[in-house]
Design an enzyme around this catalytic site. Sequence first.
Site, mmCIF file in Angstrom:
data_model
loop_
_atom_site.group_PDB
_atom_site.id
_atom_site.type_symbol
_atom_site.label_atom_id
_atom_site.label_comp_id
_atom_site.label_asym_id
_atom_site.label_seq_id
_atom_site.Cartn_x
_atom_site.Cartn_y
_atom_site.Cartn_z
ATOM 1 N N ASP A 118 0.854 -1.389 0.118
ATOM 2 C CA ASP A 118 0.181 0.070 0.032
ATOM 3 C C ASP A 118 0.435 1.035 -0.193
ATOM 4 O O ASP A 118 0.063 2.271 0.435
ATOM 5 C CB ASP A 118 -1.069 0.193 1.038
ATOM 6 C CG ASP A 118 -1.553 -1.267 1.047
ATOM 7 O OD1 ASP A 118 -2.356 -1.725 -0.007
ATOM 8 O OD2 ASP A 118 -2.139 -1.815 2.191
ATOM 9 N N LYS A 177 2.663 2.266 -5.041
ATOM 10 C CA LYS A 177 2.514 1.747 -6.737
ATOM 11 C C LYS A 177 1.394 2.439 -7.535
ATOM 12 O O LYS A 177 2.206 2.295 -8.617
ATOM 13 C CB LYS A 177 2.872 0.044 -6.173
ATOM 14 C CG LYS A 177 4.052 -0.388 -5.373
ATOM 15 C CD LYS A 177 3.985 -1.840 -4.843
ATOM 16 C CE LYS A 177 2.305 -2.386 -4.467
ATOM 17 N NZ LYS A 177 1.497 -1.568 -2.864
ATOM 18 N N GLN A 233 1.640 -5.988 -3.149
ATOM 19 C CA GLN A 233 2.719 -6.402 -1.648
ATOM 20 C C GLN A 233 3.841 -5.287 -1.522
ATOM 21 O O GLN A 233 3.912 -4.365 -2.868
ATOM 22 C CB GLN A 233 2.146 -7.503 -1.312
ATOM 23 C CG GLN A 233 1.134 -8.479 -1.083
ATOM 24 C CD GLN A 233 0.538 -8.646 -2.809
ATOM 25 O OE1 GLN A 233 1.605 -9.363 -3.478
ATOM 26 N NE2 GLN A 233 -0.437 -8.401 -2.857
ATOM 27 N N GLY A 260 -4.847 -4.123 -3.617
ATOM 28 C CA GLY A 260 -5.478 -3.284 -4.273
ATOM 29 C C GLY A 260 -4.664 -1.585 -4.252
ATOM 30 O O GLY A 260 -3.776 -1.910 -3.751
ATOM 31 N N HIS A 261 -4.596 -1.699 -5.805
ATOM 32 C CA HIS A 261 -3.659 -0.716 -5.867
ATOM 33 C C HIS A 261 -4.715 0.567 -6.698
ATOM 34 O O HIS A 261 -5.773 1.035 -8.018
ATOM 35 C CB HIS A 261 -2.696 -1.078 -7.161
ATOM 36 C CG HIS A 261 -2.079 -2.336 -7.267
ATOM 37 N ND1 HIS A 261 -1.163 -2.587 -8.068
ATOM 38 C CD2 HIS A 261 -1.854 -2.136 -6.074
ATOM 39 C CE1 HIS A 261 -0.064 -3.525 -6.886
ATOM 40 N NE2 HIS A 261 -1.085 -3.472 -5.980
HETATM 41 P P1 GDP Z 1 -1.214 0.529 -3.734
HETATM 42 O O1 GDP Z 1 -1.200 -0.560 -3.378
HETATM 43 O O2 GDP Z 1 1.045 0.083 -3.082
HETATM 44 O O3 GDP Z 1 -1.118 0.790 -4.711
HETATM 45 O O4 GDP Z 1 -1.345 1.385 -1.979
HETATM 46 P P2 GDP Z 1 -3.115 1.665 -2.105
HETATM 47 O O5 GDP Z 1 -3.908 1.879 -3.185
HETATM 48 O O6 GDP Z 1 -3.064 0.342 -1.274
HETATM 49 O O7 GDP Z 1 -2.640 2.615 -0.708
HETATM 50 C C1 GDP Z 1 -2.434 4.156 -1.101
HETATM 51 C C2 GDP Z 1 -3.505 5.118 -0.715
HETATM 52 O O8 GDP Z 1 -2.934 6.413 -0.858
HETATM 53 C C3 GDP Z 1 -4.539 4.964 -1.666
HETATM 54 O O9 GDP Z 1 -6.041 5.206 -1.508
HETATM 55 C C4 GDP Z 1 -3.713 6.393 -2.854
HETATM 56 O O10 GDP Z 1 -4.759 6.817 -3.267
HETATM 57 C C5 GDP Z 1 -3.709 7.566 -1.774
HETATM 58 N N1 GDP Z 1 -2.367 7.952 -2.123
HETATM 59 C C6 GDP Z 1 -0.948 7.749 -3.191
HETATM 60 N N2 GDP Z 1 -0.353 8.349 -3.365
HETATM 61 C C7 GDP Z 1 -0.801 9.709 -2.167
HETATM 62 C C8 GDP Z 1 -0.194 10.730 -1.661
HETATM 63 O O11 GDP Z 1 0.611 11.541 -2.101
HETATM 64 N N3 GDP Z 1 -0.952 11.605 -0.531
HETATM 65 C C9 GDP Z 1 -1.449 10.817 -0.472
HETATM 66 N N4 GDP Z 1 -2.896 12.075 0.495
HETATM 67 N N5 GDP Z 1 -2.437 10.199 -0.603
HETATM 68 C C10 GDP Z 1 -2.046 9.179 -1.310
HETATM 69 P P1 IMO Z 2 -0.752 -3.837 -1.905
HETATM 70 O O1 IMO Z 2 -0.579 -4.894 -3.524
HETATM 71 C C1 IMO Z 2 -0.731 -4.788 2.008
HETATM 72 C C2 IMO Z 2 -0.912 -8.573 3.782
HETATM 73 C C3 IMO Z 2 -2.450 -9.319 4.370
HETATM 74 C C4 IMO Z 2 -1.717 -10.503 5.181
HETATM 75 C C5 IMO Z 2 -0.383 -10.405 4.458
HETATM 76 C C6 IMO Z 2 -1.088 -11.784 4.370
HETATM 77 O O2 IMO Z 2 -2.295 -3.441 -2.031
HETATM 78 O O3 IMO Z 2 -0.078 -3.101 -1.387
HETATM 79 P P2 IMO Z 2 -2.308 -12.822 1.848
HETATM 80 O O4 IMO Z 2 -3.673 -12.503 1.445
HETATM 81 O O5 IMO Z 2 -1.553 -12.623 0.956
HETATM 82 O O6 IMO Z 2 -2.601 -13.913 2.031
HETATM 83 O O7 IMO Z 2 -1.695 -11.815 3.390
HETATM 84 O O8 IMO Z 2 0.320 -9.535 3.458
HETATM 85 N N1 IMO Z 2 -1.351 -8.026 2.355
HETATM 86 C C7 IMO Z 2 -1.310 -7.057 1.602
HETATM 87 N N2 IMO Z 2 -0.889 -5.222 2.529
HETATM 88 N N3 IMO Z 2 -1.561 -4.411 0.386
HETATM 89 C C8 IMO Z 2 -1.294 -5.574 0.146
HETATM 90 O O9 IMO Z 2 -1.534 -5.123 -1.459
HETATM 91 C C9 IMO Z 2 -1.607 -6.798 0.566
HETATM 92 N N4 IMO Z 2 -1.472 -7.623 0.355
HETATM 93 C C10 IMO Z 2 -1.198 -8.933 1.225
HETATM 94 O O10 IMO Z 2 -2.900 -7.883 5.098
HETATM 95 O O11 IMO Z 2 -1.514 -9.458 6.367
HETATM 96 MG MG MG Z 3 -2.849 -1.629 -1.444
#
Ligand code: GDP
Ligand code: IMO
Ligand code: MG
Length: 427
Positions: A13, A16, A222, A40-41
Amino acid sequence: MAVDILIGLQWGDEGKGKIVDVLAPTYDIVARFQGGPNAGHTLEFEGTKHVLHQIPSGIFHPNIKNIIGNGVVLDPIVFRNEMLKLQERGVDAARNLFISKKAQLIIPSHRNIDRVSEEALGKAKIGSTLKGIGPTYQDKIGRVGLRVGDIVAPDFKDRYNRLLDRHRKMVEFYGQQLDLGNEEAVFFEAIEYLRTLKLVDSEYMINEAMKNGERILAEGAQGALLDVDFGTYPFVTSSTTLVAGACTGLGVAPRHIGEVYGIFKAYCTRVGSGPFPTELHDQVGENIRQAGKEFGSTTGRPRRCGWVDLPALKYSIMLNGVTQLNMMKADVLTEFDTIQVCTHYKLASGEVTDQLPHSLEEPIEPVYVDLPGWKVDLNLIESVEDLPEAFMKYITFLEEQLQVPISIVSVGPDRKSTLRREIEKVG
Ligand code: GDP
Ligand code: IMO
Ligand code: MG
């Protein structure tokens, strides 16, 4: 052309999806190489937020090919829902999407096994997203899994039933009964849908594209600290989340790796169980969670929050050979008078180190350096030159400590809230 790779350096998270979307216009292909619907991207542009789970984050750029590589575990049900959602939003994802015939299939009973095995762990549970990731990778390594290419075989249903039988026995082993509800019917509908898409030998596609000079960006899911070998085992996911995973998950030889973008938050989060040395259990942690909207994109769970952890980042940078860093979400820290940075760990033995001990579960006291906060809303800043001095000090401090330049500073969720810095090439 070499393949560039974008990798999360913390526990996932990091942002990415946003950065892949920002970088995508300079590439011809975006390819996912591991993970599945546990990811979840999030991407935001033109006032709309999109969350992708299995579809690569280049999908909103109409001229870019998107590949789901062999290292991915694909849930056809989740996948079809994602495709339909994109269609509703006017995106013709099928046109530019290619799926490896070697990607493993998540079938509904994988999710059952995930659930019962987590329940059996009780307090020691991993905190899995329960999307069936672990059980599907287990079947892959156990050499009994089903792959995307199998869905065109005349005996696919028989192979499915054989796997289901195994799964039924496994669920019974945990003292429960397999319960699929109406998911089987939905699964086979989703399989029918999958059959209509471009199923390819993506290793050939990628290697030919490289020969033809096409630019390829591999999108990690991840983060390095969730890697099955080097992460905080057993509280990890079941795939290789490192750069090495792009080699096996796409069929790219190590000598063809180019830039490695390492992406991290200006602080740190984790969702699910497992050690987190800089976690804040106080109001400061709660303030970061609220300001950063730190709730899971896949499960909605509150994310645990803490200060940035340099020993962990150094470790992830080392394992991935990161050539440039992207720092995300510094705008979230606007309200803080002081920003803390963990530079070392003090172990139970009294030793002070900047290396990760074998187990992060032993008591670790983070050693912090205090830096002044910037108290300016970074989200309003449009040019690197306008970044406040205190913030530039934070950046310079991190660069000195990590020995890798920060090329991108993200100051908001929107595509446009992205500042690029001139850096000298590394490596
Ligand atoms: P990912 O899994 O690495 O793609 O990241 P996620 O989407 O799960 O979580 C990142 C969260 O931060 C999302 O809700 C994005 O919309 C938000 N986000 C990304 N970059 C920024 C930033 O620079 N500032 C803020 N405030 N939010 C951001
Ligand atoms: P993105 O790509 C954050 C965590 C889960 C749990 C562990 C194992 O959005 O960054 P799993 O479902 O793979 O068996 O869970 O890994 N986990 C993540 N945490 N971002 C993710 O993906 C994750 N994918 C799995 O919360 O601790
Ligand atoms: Mg994510």
